[in-house]
Design an enzyme around this catalytic site. Structure first.
Site, PDB file in Angstrom:
ATOM      1  N   THR A  50      45.230  26.551  43.147  1.00 22.72           N
ATOM      2  CA  THR A  50      44.605  27.816  42.776  1.00 22.72           C
ATOM      3  C   THR A  50      45.376  28.482  41.643  1.00 22.72           C
ATOM      4  O   THR A  50      44.814  29.277  40.893  1.00 22.72           O
ATOM      5  CB  THR A  50      44.512  28.745  44.001  1.00 22.72           C
ATOM      6  N   TYR A 138      50.585  19.262  52.016  1.00 18.90           N
ATOM      7  CA  TYR A 138      49.225  19.723  51.731  1.00 18.90           C
ATOM      8  C   TYR A 138      48.279  18.542  51.892  1.00 18.90           C
ATOM      9  O   TYR A 138      48.274  17.614  51.085  1.00 18.90           O
ATOM     10  CB  TYR A 138      49.173  20.292  50.316  1.00 18.90           C
ATOM     11  N   LYS A 166      49.679  22.384  55.292  1.00 23.11           N
ATOM     12  CA  LYS A 166      48.515  23.139  54.827  1.00 23.11           C
ATOM     13  C   LYS A 166      47.326  22.219  55.020  1.00 23.11           C
ATOM     14  O   LYS A 166      47.177  21.211  54.326  1.00 23.11           O
ATOM     15  CB  LYS A 166      48.664  23.549  53.359  1.00 23.11           C
ATOM     16  N   VAL A 206      46.920  29.552  54.503  1.00 23.98           N
ATOM     17  CA  VAL A 206      47.255  29.643  53.078  1.00 23.98           C
ATOM     18  C   VAL A 206      45.922  29.874  52.387  1.00 23.98           C
ATOM     19  O   VAL A 206      45.135  28.939  52.223  1.00 23.98           O
ATOM     20  CB  VAL A 206      47.938  28.374  52.544  1.00 23.98           C
TER      21      VAL A 206
END
Length: 293
Positions: A50, A138, A166, A206
């Site tokens: 992001t 992640y 995540k 998150v």
């Protein structure tokens, strides 16, 4: 009870740019302070997807990280995104983040190369051996091309530096299996999956929409943790339009549009992304307004 290495609410912060596309460190500081002091984030993920990490240089990543740590590192955990498809480069970025004063690392599944699971485990363990910082893996197969399989996660969880996941896999049963077998702290990597993940032992999020929904997302999480599932369910229902709306197109694009509408100066996105269209921006801003944001 699973420890909370990065609190309950984290935001994967966008990276503000100037109108010419260069890094805007003053606005980055302003946004970081807003996310921590107003939106109630326990931690910020800097240089994540992001944050447009595929399009920022290592020099820019360091400058951004240092600015955010200086601004809010005394009152929030700062997690540096360092994952790449190259183990050696990932380690270089991990060392850079460690020296800058980051509190943790986000290491995404190596993408494009599609390593088999034994090579994937080796990648995570090699990075974990190279740093003293706690690592959040992640797991996002729709971006990386491959999942981190259940047995792989259980294997790497034995490393003391690998402490969290995540989770953007969207498979809560598989997540529950890892949670049951390890001490990994599971954070939802998909805003709308936060409550379902909490129900199988997750600890937080998150987020992307948490640029705007941080406080109410915390209320939902805390209601669930306190045993008030009816309130948590009601809060989740009220949050869902924004949780889903931010991903009507690429999330970074709509976060920047929403921030611009709220008086911030996030600047443009970098190609290959394009700025959200006027229609996309107006739709997302109207969804936020209609739901009390």
């Amino acid at each position: 009870m699973t420890a909370l290495p990065f609190g309950r609410v984290q935001t994967a912060m966008v990276t503000p740019f100037n109108t010419d596309g260069s890094l805007n460190l003053s606005e980055s500081r302003r946004l970081a302070a807003h996310l921590v002091d107003v939106q109630g984030n326990d931690a910020l993920v800097i240089n994540g997807t992001t944050g447009e990490s595929p399009t920022t240089t290592d020099v820019e990543k360091l400058a951004l990280l240092e600015a955010v740590i200086d601004e809010v590192g005394d009152r929030a955990r700062i997690v540096a995104g360092v994952g790449t498809f190259d183990t050696h480069h990932t380690i270089e970025l991990a060392h850079q983040a460690e020296q800058a004063g980051a509190h943790g690392l986000l290491v995404v599944t190596p993408y494009y190369s599609r390593p088999p699971q034994d090579a994937l485990a080796d990648h995570f363990l090699t990075v974990a051996d190279a740093t003293l910082l706690p690592i959040m893996i992640y797991d996002i197969p729709h971006r990386s091309g491959i999942p981190v399989e259940t047995e792989t996660l259980i294997t790497v969880a034995a490393h003391p530096n690998i402490v969290a996941v995540k989770d953007a896999k969207g498979q809560p049963v598989a997540s529950a299996q890892v949670i049951a077998a390890t001490n990994l702290a599971y954070y939802s990597g998909d805003d709308a999956m936060t409550l379902p993940l909490l129900s199988v032992g997750g600890v937080g999020v998150v987020g992307t929409s948490t640029h705007f929904t941080g406080i109410r997302t915390r209320e939902m999480i805390e209601a669930f943790v306190a045993g008030d599932t009816a309130r948590a369910t009601a809060l989740n229902a009220a949050l869902l339009p924004v949780y889903l709306g931010v991903f009507a197109t690429q999330g970074c694009m709509l976060v920047k549009a929403g921030l611009a509408a709220r008086g911030f100066a996030p600047g443009p996105v970098r190609k290959p992304l394009l700025d959200a269209s006027a229609e996309q921006s107006a739709t997302f801003v109207s969804i936020m307004a209609a739901n009390g944001f």
